[in-house]
Design an enzyme around this catalytic site. Structure first.
Site, short mmCIF file in Angstrom:
data_model
loop_
_atom_site.label_atom_id
_atom_site.label_comp_id
_atom_site.label_asym_id
_atom_site.label_seq_id
_atom_site.Cartn_x
_atom_site.Cartn_y
_atom_site.Cartn_z
CB SER A 260 -0.78 0.11 1.24
OG SER A 260 -1.20 1.28 1.60
CG ASN B 215 -3.87 -4.82 -0.12
OD1 ASN B 215 -4.61 -4.93 1.07
ND2 ASN B 215 -3.25 -3.73 -0.30
CE LYS C 15 -4.70 -3.47 3.52
NZ LYS C 15 -5.27 -2.64 2.57
NE ARG D 200 -21.60 -5.74 -46.51
CZ ARG D 200 -21.08 -4.44 -46.96
NH1 ARG D 200 -20.17 -3.61 -46.06
NH2 ARG D 200 -21.14 -4.19 -48.11
#
Lengths: 375, 375, 375, 375
Positions: B269, B277, B275, B307
């Site tokens: 972080s 994560n 942290k 088309r």
């Protein structure tokens, strides 16, 4: 479900297969199958199973609204069904009710039963559309018309070649429905999806349970593994693609200034008696417009760990809405296509400014498509 | 494409298969194949074909930005490619360039080439994820953990049983990719989708053209019949479902208070050094969150008549974004899963309050899943 | 509409405002207003207007299913309503029925009436949620808890600060509903949206018509200009964002391993009596999961020329589903939030491992939020 | 971003405001503003702030690809930016870098800067479209044309009345962009969104930080309260609705068989020199077709607790794609509208079969619309 609007969108037949009454019957049928399977495997007494089956059969015809009110507290209708069944069978057979199962086993299996019934209805309409397109391709194999690209007149083609394109898409959509149908099995996992309550008879139970309902046996517990639901949703999404293409083309070809097709029972107007709206195609289109987002919702759930905290619940109304939207669109297109009037003179007139070339290859494309269908 | 953000979402490898350079090469490769096929069928002189092939090979390495600027006027990059090729080959061979074809023939076929290359990358990542899940299922067949339903602790299971659920979804997703891959053919229809310009050699041309590119021969012209694209989109949607399930579970099990898994290279972080994560799973989730809506866009196009006037154009950026989002998510999950550290002690600790039952059936489920894989 | 499932999703109150009976009454009320306005402007005889009003009042209580069946042919229920009214008033007053109007005038205006009634219900629930969040913010202004980012424990905050974030989102959502409510006017355009049938009294008619229904006068004809519907849809989308955030947080904080909040009437399980599912939050989440795709459908219609060929029809079921999904989610969240039990000890326990810092600024944020609300 | 395809979709100008280089500059500008604000509030030495500002200014011109590669490990580009800035300023000023902030503060604020710049571009194109529509309404106030409902010829109107409907929608879309623009504030919350690191100067810091960037001061921390992003997305969704309506109408009126409008620089074809494709409108439509699903993704994120585990990351590519799709569509429509050729004779010819009525009220509607614009 809306009695006022459903007929407009052609959803009547699918609604009958997916409404409250159909759900209540399916949920009770699953509890019956569970009891019968439990007896077959020897986990409960056959007499107790009979008592449960009888009680469930009665409950199947009760008032959905009453059950709905009781369902809110626990978050699904299976919880009050189990409570009511246990009350009704009395203390001796109470343990034979819902033995080892979790709400999601019952509800997922009912969802499969209901989806398969709805799919049968939808499949019937999609194949009828495909057959009607094939018939048009055959009849108008050599009917010249202007090809239009980016909505500008381009080069000649035949109406049969266009109908063959319609039919090819519808045939592929029907094929996806076939594939999905066989892939939707029963669900049986118990509280944490381990079949623990039936150990060591878990696999036997799952097999007997599926057999009672004439469903494929699951190859695992799919409480929170929802690729099957995603495949079902995708197949309905592909129905939407195939139906929208045809419906949009009909609406365009029916424009006053083109006038190349019209429906045999065009819609009127509350203000203009002269209007000839291709209303079946218009409402088919409207149905298909609702499909992609409903598919996205079913592809977007986060199914956490052993059973999810919301994504499962969100599936019920979404899948019902999707079956109805896709199915209704197919039903409306069937009405449009089977009564389609082709104005070959208008086609010729609109083609005129083009340097008309041979349309031999357009006809070859029709032949190849029709031959492919026969295989 | 974003050099700043793509690595975060794991899209690097798919981007390389789908970026401007890949597109330009694919578009030029298709023009080359068209020239070669025209020569094979005898519609142009082989020497002229060689000249075209040589010019297209050169153009394949030119500046995409320059072509992009010239593409705006006509609405697609094929138009200026054809102009440039005709200029470069000189007046004698000019007629051998783009013979009989329409822009959409070239662009759709290039889209197929690019999609198949991207699918190969994605398939590799999905199967690597599936293998990693199977390995976890095997290793942790009997590792007890708390099953959690609606995110509440429920009953015991094993981590192997959860990993088997992960693996089953990933295997099904890989299976869908396999099925789609074989269904994407070349496109060749000409101006109005009738193969008219090549008549009576249209089918031979289509076969030779597909053969030159090692693509399946189309069984019809699919300019405005897009169920194939819908099937491709759906398969990627199912990859999203399978990947999201695993990524979300990893994020939940890695919560500080659960601590049952962690990634081997968790993210830090900018403000909190402590942290950890599970950033690969987090960004995999983010990728899958983008998938359903992109699928919906591809299911929602109205492809009018021969088309369409917009729906075709909308496919290009949408399909590229979808391949990248789904593929990137699979790549990030591969990183997460192949380095997943499992804390069996934390699992045991969190399980403790439950009345631990035998988890024999959880282990049976793992065995059945692994046996099913070997088949 | 489903009596079996609606209570689970909290949609009861919105359904009552949007069901077939509500629709039939609204449609008839609009025809009444049209007749009264026509008389006010002097286009029809006041006695004829009375006859029409009386007939419409009677029709308002008839069977929606019967009307639904008659609606399919023309594609909307207004057409048979007009036929029936003309039959019932007899030949003398028949011309006073539906004078100058087109179906879409009636149906759009009814849609506005119904939407506004449903919005009032939803607004009540969203503001009740916002008030409950504000109350929690005030009470727990200084209650320390662990802040969690990417679901990893991060730094301390207070529960009041989190509740203030919840409340801020809910207040903004309520604000969007307020803004939309005033922007939904009556619709009156006639067959091609030119007010031609009432010329030169068209603007007077539109004003009188809107006045009869207590609706804003339109500043133009919006038959195929649907930014108003898009704004309505967006506001409901924002309700979904605000509600989902809170519901998801409650589900996470209620996890067994965190145990920081619980609902006062948690849901049980059909298999595990010990379960304490935060079922109101779970079903609120499920409702919000359905919202974004329904918004997308309403943002995605192609409303061609003077009145569209499908996109208008697709709005009806989609908007009803959206009002119900968003409204039901708000109702369920209201139940969850107003009965939320906060376990401050669990919050303190989970916070413990962090190097606890002063949470003074978290408290300041609560104060600022509460002060902002009072303004 | 695609140099090959972006010009086709008119996204050039928005891409320049939202590409990697714009992002890198915005991210660095935010770090500069944070340092300056920190010095203003007295938290760091002004000389250190200058060193940081200088280093960030240099970094703003570095290679995005290099930063992208370093961003993957932490999941966002702010983490390596902070690392690099700290390295470059040396140990003495390192503490002055990113003081108290979290990655999301920097990235969200940069997102706001970038969105506002892109919105300015989009607003310019939408208002230019609105002005062009108003001009057409004025010029063709009394030009008779056939009104068409459900694509069937209905009753007479004037082209001015249709253009007024176009303009009304575009004006409303521009109004929504205005409203959103003022609602997007800076973001400053710190690690857990409590402003803790700056206590007791948090509010002063937030005010100074916003002031440095000329952004509104936030009234709270919105790390996981994303109704603002939902409002931004919705406004772009409404741009899509307004633009699609006009583009679709132009495509329809330009059909060969109607021939009522054409673009002044219609697109050619690679196979048919006679084609006059309304390519600006076609590609505008294609852009708007991508919008609703992107809005849905932004409305569908689950932003958990203090900062979310994936939904935030998913916003970046989705919002960039949405700005580009909506903005590009507006740019293409501007091209189409400002060069629109109106064939009044064709309009008269197509009107002929109708029992022509006075179109007085159509003209009154134009007058009312134009008068409303002047207010």
């Amino acid at each position: 479900m809306s009695e006022l609007f459903d007929p407009v969108f052609g959803t009547d037949a699918v609604v009958a297969a997916t409404d409250d009454r159909a759900w209540l019957r399916a949920l009770c049928a699953v509890e019956m199958a569970l009891a019968r399977a439990s007896a077959r495997v020897g986990l409960i007494d056959p007499d107790d199973a009979s008592v449960v089956v009888h009680a469930a059969a009665e409950l199947a015809d009760s008032d959905p609204a009453e059950l709905g009110r009781r369902a809110a507290a626990g978050g699904n209708p299976v919880i009050p069904i189990v409570v009511l069944l246990r009350e009704r069978v009395g203390p001796d057979a109470a343990a034979a009710v819902h033995l080892g199962a979790t709400s999601q086993d019952i509800l997922d299996t009912a969802l499969v039963l209901i989806s398969r019934r709805a799919l049968a209805v939808i499949h019937g309409d999609v194949t009828a559309c495909a057959d009607a397109a094939a018939e048009l391709a055959k009849t108008h194999r050599g009917t010249p018309m202007a090809g239009r690209t980016l909505l500008q007149r381009a080069e000649p083609t035949t109406f049969g070649a266009l109908a063959a394109v319609w039919g090819a898409g519808l045939d592929r959509a029907a094929g996806r429905l076939d594939a999905v149908d066989v892939s939707l099995p029963a669900q049986l996992g118990g509280a944490a999806g381990t079949l623990a309550a039936w150990h060591p008879d878990g696999f036997d139970m799952a097999a007997a349970f599926a057999d009672e309902l004439d469903l494929p046996e699951p190859d695992g517990v799919w409480h929170s593994e929802r690729t099957r639901i995603a495949e079902l949703a995708s197949a309905l999404g592909i129905v939407g693609v195939a139906v929208r293409k045809v419906a949009a083309d009909i609406v365009l070809l029916a424009q006053t200034e083109l006038g190349e097709v019209r429906e045999d029972a065009p819609g009127g107007s509350s203000s203009m008696p002269h209007k000839q709206n291709p209303i079946a195609a218009v409402t088919a289109r409207a149905g298909t417009d609702r499909v992609p987002a409903l598919v996205a919702t079913l592809l977007g759930g986060t199914h956490e760990l052993q059973r999810p905290a919301g994504a499962w619940h969100a599936e019920w109304p979404t899948l019902m809405a999707l079956l109805r939207a896709a199915g209704g669109a197919a039903a409306r297109l069937r009405t449009s296509l089977t009564g389609l009037r082709v104005d070959t003179e208008a086609m010729a007139r609109n083609l005129e400014p083009l340097d008309a070339k041979a349309t031999g290859h357009a006809e070859d494309l029709v032949d190849r498509y029709l031959a492919g269908r026969r295989r």
